[in-house]
Design a protein around this motif. Structure first.
Motif, PDB file in Angstrom:
ATOM      1  N   PHE A 224       0.822  -1.206   0.000  1.00 40.85           N
ATOM      2  CA  PHE A 224       0.000   0.000   0.000  1.00 40.85           C
ATOM      3  C   PHE A 224       0.861   1.263   0.000  1.00 40.85           C
ATOM      4  CE2 PHE A 224      -2.177   3.307   2.510  1.00 40.85           C
ATOM      5  CZ  PHE A 224      -3.322   3.500   1.738  1.00 40.85           C
ATOM      6  N   CYS A 225       1.922   1.246   0.808  1.00 37.00           N
ATOM      7  CA  CYS A 225       2.824   2.405   0.858  1.00 37.00           C
ATOM      8  C   CYS A 225       3.411   2.718  -0.521  1.00 37.00           C
ATOM      9  CB  CYS A 225       3.964   2.139   1.846  1.00 37.00           C
ATOM     10  SG  CYS A 225       3.486   2.183   3.571  1.00 37.00           S
ATOM     11  N   LEU A 226       3.854   1.679  -1.195  1.00 37.29           N
ATOM     12  CA  LEU A 226       4.523   1.874  -2.486  1.00 37.29           C
ATOM     13  C   LEU A 226       3.542   2.225  -3.606  1.00 37.29           C
ATOM     14  CD1 LEU A 226       7.122  -1.049  -2.335  1.00 37.29           C
ATOM     15  CD2 LEU A 226       7.436   1.345  -1.706  1.00 37.29           C
ATOM     16  N   SER A 227       2.335   1.680  -3.529  1.00 37.96           N
ATOM     17  CA  SER A 227       1.384   1.912  -4.627  1.00 37.96           C
ATOM     18  C   SER A 227       0.518   3.150  -4.428  1.00 37.96           C
ATOM     19  CB  SER A 227       0.480   0.688  -4.810  1.00 37.96           C
ATOM     20  OG  SER A 227      -0.329   0.484  -3.659  1.00 37.96           O
ATOM     21  N   GLU A 228       0.233   3.505  -3.153  1.00 39.17           N
ATOM     22  CA  GLU A 228      -0.724   4.582  -2.898  1.00 39.17           C
ATOM     23  C   GLU A 228      -0.154   5.776  -2.129  1.00 39.17           C
ATOM     24  OE1 GLU A 228      -3.682   4.418  -4.205  1.00 39.17           O
ATOM     25  OE2 GLU A 228      -3.481   2.354  -4.930  1.00 39.17           O
ATOM     26  N   ARG A 229       0.954   5.597  -1.447  1.00 35.15           N
ATOM     27  CA  ARG A 229       1.427   6.664  -0.560  1.00 35.15           C
ATOM     28  C   ARG A 229       2.844   7.145  -0.871  1.00 35.15           C
ATOM     29  NH1 ARG A 229      -3.223   7.324   0.226  1.00 35.15           N
ATOM     30  NH2 ARG A 229      -4.361   7.070   2.201  1.00 35.15           N
ATOM     31  N   LEU A 230       3.352   6.790  -2.040  1.00 31.68           N
ATOM     32  CA  LEU A 230       4.696   7.205  -2.439  1.00 31.68           C
ATOM     33  C   LEU A 230       4.616   8.422  -3.353  1.00 31.68           C
ATOM     34  CD1 LEU A 230       7.807   6.769  -2.735  1.00 31.68           C
ATOM     35  CD2 LEU A 230       7.273   5.193  -4.622  1.00 31.68           C
ATOM     36  N   THR A 231       5.317   9.498  -2.963  1.00 28.06           N
ATOM     37  CA  THR A 231       5.416  10.701  -3.787  1.00 28.06           C
ATOM     38  C   THR A 231       6.881  10.949  -4.110  1.00 28.06           C
ATOM     39  OG1 THR A 231       3.490  11.666  -2.685  1.00 28.06           O
ATOM     40  CG2 THR A 231       4.892  13.166  -3.955  1.00 28.06           C
ATOM     41  N   VAL A 232       7.189  11.171  -5.373  1.00 24.86           N
ATOM     42  CA  VAL A 232       8.568  11.366  -5.808  1.00 24.86           C
ATOM     43  C   VAL A 232       8.752  12.802  -6.294  1.00 24.86           C
ATOM     44  CG1 VAL A 232      10.404  10.572  -7.338  1.00 24.86           C
ATOM     45  CG2 VAL A 232       8.704   8.937  -6.478  1.00 24.86           C
ATOM     46  N   PHE A 233       9.806  13.452  -5.815  1.00 27.60           N
ATOM     47  CA  PHE A 233      10.164  14.808  -6.228  1.00 27.60           C
ATOM     48  C   PHE A 233      11.463  14.714  -7.012  1.00 27.60           C
ATOM     49  CE2 PHE A 233       7.926  14.822  -2.178  1.00 27.60           C
ATOM     50  CZ  PHE A 233       6.886  15.706  -2.407  1.00 27.60           C
ATOM     51  N   HIS A 234      11.331  14.524  -8.323  1.00 28.85           N
ATOM     52  CA  HIS A 234      12.501  14.210  -9.136  1.00 28.85           C
ATOM     53  C   HIS A 234      13.532  15.333  -9.129  1.00 28.85           C
ATOM     54  CE1 HIS A 234      10.946  10.444 -10.730  1.00 28.85           C
ATOM     55  NE2 HIS A 234       9.767  11.029 -10.855  1.00 28.85           N
ATOM     56  N   LYS A 235      13.091  16.588  -9.237  1.00 26.23           N
ATOM     57  CA  LYS A 235      14.040  17.707  -9.279  1.00 26.23           C
ATOM     58  C   LYS A 235      14.827  17.812  -7.984  1.00 26.23           C
ATOM     59  CE  LYS A 235      11.654  20.617 -12.666  1.00 26.23           C
ATOM     60  NZ  LYS A 235      11.040  21.956 -12.918  1.00 26.23           N
ATOM     61  N   GLN A 236      14.171  17.499  -6.898  1.00 23.34           N
ATOM     62  CA  GLN A 236      14.831  17.588  -5.585  1.00 23.34           C
ATOM     63  C   GLN A 236      15.558  16.291  -5.210  1.00 23.34           C
ATOM     64  OE1 GLN A 236      11.600  18.504  -6.120  1.00 23.34           O
ATOM     65  NE2 GLN A 236      11.955  20.722  -6.093  1.00 23.34           N
ATOM     66  N   LYS A 237      15.453  15.277  -6.089  1.00 22.11           N
ATOM     67  CA  LYS A 237      16.067  13.967  -5.829  1.00 22.11           C
ATOM     68  C   LYS A 237      15.609  13.404  -4.485  1.00 22.11           C
ATOM     69  CE  LYS A 237      20.223  14.971  -8.556  1.00 22.11           C
ATOM     70  NZ  LYS A 237      21.705  15.002  -8.571  1.00 22.11           N
ATOM     71  N   ALA A 238      14.304  13.548  -4.245  1.00 19.58           N
ATOM     72  CA  ALA A 238      13.744  13.136  -2.962  1.00 19.58           C
ATOM     73  C   ALA A 238      12.458  12.337  -3.171  1.00 19.58           C
ATOM     74  CB  ALA A 238      13.470  14.350  -2.082  1.00 19.58           C
ATOM     75  N   ALA A 239      12.092  11.559  -2.159  1.00 18.24           N
ATOM     76  CA  ALA A 239      10.850  10.796  -2.183  1.00 18.24           C
ATOM     77  C   ALA A 239      10.265  10.739  -0.780  1.00 18.24           C
ATOM     78  CB  ALA A 239      11.087   9.386  -2.715  1.00 18.24           C
ATOM     79  N   MET A 240       8.936  10.649  -0.721  1.00 15.67           N
ATOM     80  CA  MET A 240       8.245  10.660   0.573  1.00 15.67           C
ATOM     81  C   MET A 240       7.146   9.608   0.574  1.00 15.67           C
ATOM     82  SD  MET A 240       5.982  13.753   2.249  1.00 15.67           S
ATOM     83  CE  MET A 240       4.701  13.605   0.995  1.00 15.67           C
ATOM     84  N   ILE A 241       6.997   8.946   1.707  1.00 20.88           N
ATOM     85  CA  ILE A 241       5.882   8.040   1.952  1.00 20.88           C
ATOM     86  C   ILE A 241       5.170   8.536   3.206  1.00 20.88           C
ATOM     87  CG2 ILE A 241       5.204   5.698   2.578  1.00 20.88           C
ATOM     88  CD1 ILE A 241       7.666   4.680   1.070  1.00 20.88           C
ATOM     89  N   TYR A 242       3.850   8.639   3.148  1.00 24.13           N
ATOM     90  CA  TYR A 242       3.107   9.076   4.330  1.00 24.13           C
ATOM     91  C   TYR A 242       2.003   8.084   4.643  1.00 24.13           C
ATOM     92  CZ  TYR A 242      -0.827  10.543   1.398  1.00 24.13           C
ATOM     93  OH  TYR A 242      -1.894  10.541   0.536  1.00 24.13           O
ATOM     94  N   LEU A 243       1.651   8.013   5.905  1.00 22.27           N
ATOM     95  CA  LEU A 243       0.577   7.139   6.360  1.00 22.27           C
ATOM     96  C   LEU A 243      -0.282   7.879   7.376  1.00 22.27           C
ATOM     97  CD1 LEU A 243       2.596   3.836   6.870  1.00 22.27           C
ATOM     98  CD2 LEU A 243       0.782   4.163   5.188  1.00 22.27           C
ATOM     99  N   SER A 244      -1.584   7.754   7.247  1.00 23.06           N
ATOM    100  CA  SER A 244      -2.506   8.350   8.212  1.00 23.06           C
ATOM    101  C   SER A 244      -2.823   7.343   9.308  1.00 23.06           C
ATOM    102  CB  SER A 244      -3.801   8.765   7.503  1.00 23.06           C
ATOM    103  OG  SER A 244      -4.505   7.603   7.045  1.00 23.06           O
ATOM    104  N   LYS A 245      -3.454   7.832  10.366  1.00 29.98           N
ATOM    105  CA  LYS A 245      -3.892   6.932  11.432  1.00 29.98           C
ATOM    106  C   LYS A 245      -4.889   5.909  10.900  1.00 29.98           C
ATOM    107  CE  LYS A 245      -3.197  10.062  15.360  1.00 29.98           C
ATOM    108  NZ  LYS A 245      -3.862  10.768  16.490  1.00 29.98           N
ATOM    109  N   GLU A 246      -5.713   6.350   9.952  1.00 22.01           N
ATOM    110  CA  GLU A 246      -6.684   5.440   9.352  1.00 22.01           C
ATOM    111  C   GLU A 246      -5.984   4.327   8.570  1.00 22.01           C
ATOM    112  OE1 GLU A 246      -6.874   8.740   9.256  1.00 22.01           O
ATOM    113  OE2 GLU A 246      -8.537   8.939  10.692  1.00 22.01           O
ATOM    114  N   ASP A 247      -4.889   4.703   7.871  1.00 19.26           N
ATOM    115  CA  ASP A 247      -4.117   3.689   7.139  1.00 19.26           C
ATOM    116  C   ASP A 247      -3.561   2.636   8.087  1.00 19.26           C
ATOM    117  OD1 ASP A 247      -4.525   5.092   4.760  1.00 19.26           O
ATOM    118  OD2 ASP A 247      -2.637   6.200   4.936  1.00 19.26           O
ATOM    119  N   LEU A 248      -2.990   3.088   9.194  1.00 20.64           N
ATOM    120  CA  LEU A 248      -2.404   2.165  10.159  1.00 20.64           C
ATOM    121  C   LEU A 248      -3.464   1.243  10.754  1.00 20.64           C
ATOM    122  CD1 LEU A 248       0.075   4.550  12.032  1.00 20.64           C
ATOM    123  CD2 LEU A 248       0.575   2.983  10.157  1.00 20.64           C
TER     124      LEU A 248
END
Length: 276
Positions: A224-248
């Motif tokens: 779920f993290c990889l398919s629904e909660r992964l955001t990639v910032f290519h210019k900044q060479k960064a990536a973020m995964i977030y999870l809500s309390k509901e997700d957990l």
């Protein structure tokens, strides 16, 4: 020598005169802090010392095998016992955290008010030296567990590794380097690992326990993290995964289920910074 002989002699003396020794891990414990407290507990047991481990809150299930024969309490579930253990201690040894607040607010407040001698063994930047009587701090090691090995090697003139001592140290090194994929470019790390294997560590068994005991929910959470909660910032060479309390809640989150997920951000080509 890694540390002055006076430091080593002082630690040896403190251990020898102490009847009750308390070992403390950091809050939200990982493999390094659990491996270190387990290893030091078994070392002190060989020295016929009465020791107890305080873990501020629950640790991941995949580390249960490291703590099987360790006498420990979870402070978040046993506040009074944790306070009493620290009050009755002759020596307090903190492993894998550089400041009291890293052990959580409850333990921090007790440590700040305690006048008992305190020793720090840690590999993080900027340790709060003023709060400890004796500090063993080096950042150019893979883990606190590796540093613990070096400290014990300086204390002991004879071989000191048992299988239990070696296994705890190995778990700490293995997990803090992502199974030897980062923070492990020093020859010394592999020399230490060789000694650990020579003294009984079953590398395949440890890898199986740490990396191949996922629950179904944990594996589905990863997907779920990889398919629904992964955001990639290519210019900044960064990536973020977030999870809500509901997700957990949806995936019946257990302590440790998010361990290592952030490393998938760094597995992408061109990404240099990842956050969860």
């Amino acid at each position: 020598m890694l540390f002055p002989q006076t430091y080593i002699s002082e630690l040896k003396d403190k251990i020898e005169i102490a009847n009750n020794i308390v070992l403390i891990s950091h809050f939200n414990p990982d493999g390094d802090t659990i491996g270190a407290v387990s290893s030091l507990y078994h070392y002190l047991k060989v020295q016929n010392k009465n020791s107890k481990v305080i873990v501020p809150n629950e640790f991941p299930n995949f580390l249960d095998f490291v703590m099987t024969d360790v006498s420990y309490i979870i402070a978040s579930k046993n506040n009074n016992e944790a306070r009493n253990l620290i009050d009755q201690a002759d020596l307090i040894i903190c492993l894998d955290f550089n400041a009291f607040h890293r052990a959580g607010d409850f333990i921090k407040d007790i440590l700040l008010s305690s006048l008992k001698p305190k020793v720090l063994i840690d590999h993080h930047l900027e340790p709060e030296i003023k709060n400890f009587d004796l500090v063993f701090s080096k950042i150019n090691v893979s883990s606190t567990s590796e540093l613990l090995y070096e400290v014990l090697s300086l204390i002991e003139e004879k071989p000191f590794l048992t299988k239990d001592i070696a296994q705890g140290i190995y778990v700490g090194i293995c997990t803090d380097t992502g199974s030897f994929s980062f923070s492990c470019n020093h020859r010394r790390t592999y020399e230490v690992v060789a000694e650990l294997v020579d003294n009984g560590v079953d590398v395949e068994y440890v890898h199986q326990e740490v990396y191949n005991t996922y629950s179904e929910n944990r594996l589905r959470l990863l997907g779920f993290c990889l398919s629904e909660r992964l955001t990639v910032f290519h210019k900044q060479k960064a990536a973020m995964i977030y999870l809500s309390k509901e997700d957990l809640k949806r995936f019946n989150y257990q302590i440790g289920d998010c361990e290592g997920i952030v490393n998938f951000c760094l597995s992408m080509k061109g990404i240099e910074f990842g956050v969860l």
